[in-house]
Design a protein around this motif. Structure first.
Motif, PDB file in Angstrom:
ATOM      1  N   ILE A 113      52.334   8.839  79.401  1.00 43.12           N
ATOM      2  CA  ILE A 113      53.297   8.830  80.502  1.00 43.12           C
ATOM      3  C   ILE A 113      53.099  10.055  81.390  1.00 43.12           C
ATOM      4  CG2 ILE A 113      55.754   8.943  81.087  1.00 43.12           C
ATOM      5  CD1 ILE A 113      56.313   7.379  78.497  1.00 43.12           C
ATOM      6  N   ASP A 116      50.339   9.451  83.735  1.00 42.42           N
ATOM      7  CA  ASP A 116      50.707   8.464  84.764  1.00 42.42           C
ATOM      8  C   ASP A 116      51.591   9.077  85.842  1.00 42.42           C
ATOM      9  OD1 ASP A 116      49.252   6.375  83.652  1.00 42.42           O
ATOM     10  OD2 ASP A 116      50.935   5.634  82.457  1.00 42.42           O
ATOM     11  N   ASN A 300      56.417   3.775  79.420  1.00 40.15           N
ATOM     12  CA  ASN A 300      55.304   2.831  79.552  1.00 40.15           C
ATOM     13  C   ASN A 300      55.586   1.470  78.924  1.00 40.15           C
ATOM     14  OD1 ASN A 300      55.264   3.846  76.971  1.00 40.15           O
ATOM     15  ND2 ASN A 300      53.161   4.596  77.030  1.00 40.15           N
ATOM     16  N   HIS A 314      58.859   1.555  84.852  1.00 38.74           N
ATOM     17  CA  HIS A 314      57.495   1.481  84.338  1.00 38.74           C
ATOM     18  C   HIS A 314      56.635   2.380  85.221  1.00 38.74           C
ATOM     19  CE1 HIS A 314      53.491  -0.220  83.530  1.00 38.74           C
ATOM     20  NE2 HIS A 314      54.007  -0.541  82.338  1.00 38.74           N
TER      21      HIS A 314
END
Length: 336
Positions: A113, A116, A300, A314
């Motif tokens: 995460i 991301d 996630n 998300h």
């Protein structure tokens, strides 16, 4: 009481003046701007004669402060406070975004995460290791191990860590934490706030679920009066009579606090609404209101999250939001 010194007062004269007040038992907060030096007297100033104070040759003006919060007041500190965290700052016109999971579940999860959200533009990583939960049977977090996983994510991505402290006994595990969060349930845990004043670390102070703005500022005052002026305020919604959202987000707090306080104020849209589909819209509204930052929950696999999955974006949804927010910020001449 606010004392404005005359232009041209030397540092030696100012220091001697400050020492004279300290010898009388007052605390003195110094705010030096480009053109003005303001001294805030801390303590019971009710018996002081303003005319006698004004008679000092170094004094320009004297003003009593009616607000019970002093150090958090813009009267005491006219310029915005800028709280630095690594290469990021809150209060300087930028709008940093803090993102990450509600709870740290595994090392792989939080590192994934973190990568991301960093790729999408987040500047700091949030994640709960110690979790205050309404039910004693809910997941309470991984504790010290969760903090170790956050540190691993920090080493992997370079993102500073924001995580919640619930008890002063946990502080020994927080050496590598960059911002200590004091949650809504602990906003008026005054003994804990005093201890936060001794840490020197930036403190993210969340508004209590039924707290007034004045109470939020008084809690900030506890931290600042104890020696730590690195306070970031956070609005996460308050309880109302309605329940169509988890809480009611008060975006009006942003312009109000900008008027009465110098401390940066950020918005938590995730806890405010408790519903994933609402989070982007509330984040946009917060940016439009000139928030000094956002803290957003990202997971996630939200459907299988151990905590607050229903309000977590998300990573793909977060990335889409991060493309839109700069466009809104640009209207006010700011950057996300």
């Amino acid at each position: 009481m606010i004392i404005t010194l005359k232009h041209g007062t030397s540092d030696q004269q100012m220091n001697e003046f400050i020492d004279s007040w300290k010898q009388k038992g007052f605390g003195v907060h110094v705010s030096k701007g480009e053109n003005l030096t303001i001294l805030g007297l801390l303590g019971d100033t009710s018996s002081l004669d303003t005319e006698m104070v004004s008679a000092n040759p170094f004094v320009d003006t004297v003003q009593r402060v009616s607000a019970p919060y002093k150090m958090a007041s813009r009267t005491f500190h006219p310029e915005n406070s800028v709280i630095k965290v690594g290469n990021t700052s809150f209060g300087n016109g930028e709008i940093p975004v803090i993102a990450g999971p509600c709870s740290v579940e595994t090392e792989e999860q939080v590192i994934s995460i973190a990568k991301d959200v960093k790729a999408a533009g987040a500047k700091l990583l949030r994640g709960g290791a110690f979790k205050p939960r309404t039910s004693p049977y809910s997941f309470q977090g991984l504790g010290e191990k969760g903090l170790q996983f956050l540190v691993s994510a920090k080493k992997e991505t370079g993102l500073p860590i924001v995580t919640e402290l619930m008890d002063i006994r946990q502080l020994k595990y927080f050496d590598d934490v960059d911002v200590i969060q004091i949650g809504a349930r602990n906003m008026q845990n005054f003994d804990l706030l005093k201890e936060m004043g001794k840490t020197g670390k930036p403190i993210l102070l969340k508004r209590g679920m039924a707290a007034t703005v004045k109470e939020l500022l008084m809690s900030a005052e506890y931290i600042m009066a104890s020696g730590n002026e690195n306070v970031i305020l956070c609005e996460r919604g308050v309880r109302t009579f309605d329940n169509y959202t988890r809480n009611c987000l008060d975006v009006s707090i942003v312009p109000y606090l900008h008027k009465v306080s110098h401390l940066p104020i950020i918005i938590d849209p995730s806890h405010a609404c408790g519903q994933r589909w609402m989070v982007p819209e509330l984040a946009k509204a917060a940016v439009a209101c000139n928030t000094d930052g956002l803290i957003i929950e990202v997971h996630n696999n939200p459907e299988k999250a151990l905590c607050d999955g229903e309000q977590s974006l998300h990573p793909t949804e977060f990335a889409q939001l991060m493309k839109v927010l700069p466009q809104i910020a640009a209207i006010n001449g700011r950057n996300v």
